[in-house]
Design a protein around this motif. Structure first.
Motif, PDB file in Angstrom:
ATOM      1  N   ASN A 159      96.516 -29.028  42.690  1.00 38.33           N
ATOM      2  CA  ASN A 159      97.619 -29.921  43.050  1.00 38.33           C
ATOM      3  C   ASN A 159      97.313 -30.671  44.339  1.00 38.33           C
ATOM      4  N   ILE A 160      96.485 -31.704  44.225  1.00 35.88           N
ATOM      5  CA  ILE A 160      96.211 -32.561  45.378  1.00 35.88           C
ATOM      6  C   ILE A 160      97.416 -33.453  45.678  1.00 35.88           C
ATOM      7  N   ALA A 161      98.324 -33.575  44.699  1.00 35.91           N
ATOM      8  CA  ALA A 161      99.420 -34.543  44.797  1.00 35.91           C
ATOM      9  C   ALA A 161     100.616 -34.042  45.596  1.00 35.91           C
ATOM     10  N   ILE A 162     100.465 -32.982  46.378  1.00 27.71           N
ATOM     11  CA  ILE A 162     101.592 -32.479  47.175  1.00 27.71           C
ATOM     12  C   ILE A 162     102.105 -33.553  48.133  1.00 27.71           C
ATOM     13  N   VAL A 197     106.880 -36.884  39.771  1.00 25.35           N
ATOM     14  CA  VAL A 197     105.505 -37.050  40.235  1.00 25.35           C
ATOM     15  C   VAL A 197     104.597 -36.007  39.590  1.00 25.35           C
ATOM     16  N   SER A 198     105.090 -34.783  39.479  1.00 25.60           N
ATOM     17  CA  SER A 198     104.272 -33.731  38.862  1.00 25.60           C
ATOM     18  C   SER A 198     104.068 -33.981  37.373  1.00 25.60           C
ATOM     19  N   PHE A 199     105.034 -34.656  36.706  1.00 28.00           N
ATOM     20  CA  PHE A 199     104.855 -35.026  35.305  1.00 28.00           C
ATOM     21  C   PHE A 199     103.610 -35.897  35.134  1.00 28.00           C
ATOM     22  N   VAL A 200     103.428 -36.839  36.047  1.00 27.74           N
ATOM     23  CA  VAL A 200     102.261 -37.721  35.975  1.00 27.74           C
ATOM     24  C   VAL A 200     100.977 -36.911  36.151  1.00 27.74           C
ATOM     25  N   VAL A 217      94.605 -37.666  44.051  1.00 26.99           N
ATOM     26  CA  VAL A 217      94.381 -38.666  45.103  1.00 26.99           C
ATOM     27  C   VAL A 217      95.020 -39.999  44.715  1.00 26.99           C
ATOM     28  N   VAL A 218      94.866 -40.398  43.456  1.00 31.38           N
ATOM     29  CA  VAL A 218      95.451 -41.661  42.999  1.00 31.38           C
ATOM     30  C   VAL A 218      96.970 -41.614  43.082  1.00 31.38           C
ATOM     31  N   ILE A 219      97.556 -40.479  42.698  1.00 36.41           N
ATOM     32  CA  ILE A 219      99.019 -40.338  42.772  1.00 36.41           C
ATOM     33  C   ILE A 219      99.496 -40.473  44.214  1.00 36.41           C
ATOM     34  N   ASN A 220      98.802 -39.831  45.139  1.00 38.02           N
ATOM     35  CA  ASN A 220      99.193 -39.932  46.549  1.00 38.02           C
ATOM     36  C   ASN A 220      99.151 -41.373  47.034  1.00 38.02           C
ATOM     37  N   ASN A 320     104.845 -25.269  34.497  1.00 39.62           N
ATOM     38  CA  ASN A 320     104.679 -24.673  35.828  1.00 39.62           C
ATOM     39  C   ASN A 320     104.213 -25.692  36.859  1.00 39.62           C
ATOM     40  N   VAL A 321     103.440 -26.682  36.445  1.00 40.32           N
ATOM     41  CA  VAL A 321     103.127 -27.779  37.346  1.00 40.32           C
ATOM     42  C   VAL A 321     104.401 -28.549  37.697  1.00 40.32           C
TER      43      VAL A 321
END
Length: 430
Positions: A159-162, A197-200, A217-220, A320-321
């Motif tokens: 989970n880099i998208a935190i 965001v986690s859905f993506v 990284v792209v999501i962030n 869970n994500v």
């Protein structure tokens, strides 16, 4: 294999974890040694003279604890001795292929902090309750983020998208709370934003098998750009209606909030911090004592075996994500509803990446990750306190301090560390 059957009940111990004891690693002794050498240079060679006073009580406490004066030079000598002994002990453990106990790292860190505070606060009074209250406040979003990171990586998704979940939660909470006039609505909006965001992340990494680090990284970057654009084009011109700065007031627990030192720190906080306590307990108990936690860890360790006994790996990972995103969204809400109020562009300032470091430092364990987040929050607040007492420590160093602690903690003090075996690896059903 039968312990993973869908109708089985989970045992009380973390069966899915594999201990790492057979490989000799000198990372921890080297990390301890570096800090010990720094302590010798700072507290011994470039020592200060005088007395540093530690104020342990606030005016509203039931019991007024006395201010504790510490001789700077004497404290430095004791601190160096304790750190040297700890370093030797850790080297002994490494030589015998044994893991460093958490309490050794905790004692080492506390002693080092006391020595540094005494050295930097020579001739001044350090308000310990204020230091700890600020540290907990800065740690709260990191703890939410680290819990989300633990859940996500334990189930097999990095989970880099935190950071993106933080920003989305902060933006949604500020705007919806302003529109409705209710901080509770903003809190729910933050959870929903974190889940979206986690859905993506889940869709691209689990269904389409895109590299999880790249997706994060792209999501962030996308969320940062989107919230920045909406802030400048929507929120900023309409601050009176869309960015009022609504926040939760502190809720003092009668009696407990008057206990010296720990009362103001833990029991005079906002609702979001109390939710954080519940989240830490719930994730810890759920992860290691329930069937949900057993399945989650099984999917993150050996998805093929979990699939063989009837666990839907894709569904388990996806939901869970999403749960991890909801928890991280609460952390984003703290930046607005629990702290400053109004949303500002990129207000999370990279906290999501520090939360991810706390996951690694905490060895993917909820309690250890929480302690790591508290350490990073303490380092962040230390710059404020030292600046307030006119410490001789350069302000540039104080700004770097949280990130220096993060790098040393992850690179030096973790020692031998292994994440979930299937974390970051897409699962293709054979």
């Amino acid at each position: 294999m039968s312990v993973l059957a869908p109708n089985a009940t989970a045992p009380s111990s973390p069966v899915g974890d594999r201990p790492v004891t057979s490989v000799r690693s000198w990372k921890a002794p080297v990390g301890f040694g570096v800090f010990t050498v720094l302590a010798i240079l700072l507290l011994g060679v470039f020592h200060h003279t005088g007395t540093a006073s530690f104020r342990l009580a606030s005016a509203s406490d039931f019991v007024q604890l006395p201010t504790v004066p510490l001789d700077v030079l004497g404290t430095g000598i004791v601190v160096i001795a304790v750190m040297a002994i700890a370093t030797a002990y850790v080297a002994f453990l490494a030589a015998n292929r044994r893991r460093v106990p958490t309490w050794v790292t905790a004692v080492f860190a506390i002693v080092a902090v006391v020595g540094f505070l005494a050295w930097s606060g020579a001739g001044a009074t350090i308000p310990v309750p204020g230091l700890l209250v600020g540290a907990l406040g800065l740690s709260a979003p990191l703890i939410f983020g680290s819990l989300g990171g633990v859940i996500s990586e334990r189930v097999g998704v990095v989970n880099i998208a935190i950071e993106g979940q933080f920003l989305a939660g902060a933006f949604a909470s500020a705007m919806l709370a302003s529109l409705t006039g209710s901080a509770w609505v903003g809190l729910v909006a933050a959870v929903v934003a974190g889940v979206l965001v986690s859905f993506v992340l889940a869709a691209f990494s689990i269904k389409y098998l895109v590299d999880q680090v790249i997706v994060g990284v792209v999501i962030n970057a996308f969320v940062s750009g989107l919230t920045g654009f909406l802030y400048s084009q929507v929120l900023s011109p309409n601050e009176a209606t869309l960015n009022k700065g609504i926040r939760f007031d502190n809720l003092a627990i009668p009696g407990l909030s008057k206990i010296p030192i720990i009362g103001p720190v833990f029991f005079d906080q906002s609702v979001i911090v109390y939710l954080m306590y519940i989240a830490v307990a719930a994730v810890t108990v759920g992860l290691f004592t329930t069937r949900w936690g057993l399945r989650l860890r099984a999917v993150g360790e050996h998805p093929q075996a979990a699939d063989t006994v009837g666990i839907n790996v894709t569904s388990t990972r996806f939901w869970n994500v999403s749960l991890a995103g909801a928890i991280a969204g609460l952390g984003g809400a703290f930046f607005t509803l629990g702290s400053v109020g109004p949303f500002a562009k990129d207000m999370t300032a990279g906290a999501g990446y520090i939360a991810l470091a706390a996951v690694i430092f905490g060895r993917w364990d909820p309690i250890k990750a929480t302690l790591a987040a508290l350490l990073f929050g303490f380092a962040s607040n230390l710059q404020n306190v030292l600046g307030a007492i006119n410490s001789p420590v350069p302000s540039e160093f104080l700004l770097m301090l949280p990130y220096i602690v993060t790098v040393f903690a992850v690179a030096g003090l973790v020692g031998q560390s292994r994440g979930p075996a299937a974390s970051g690896k897409p699962y293709i059903k054979s």
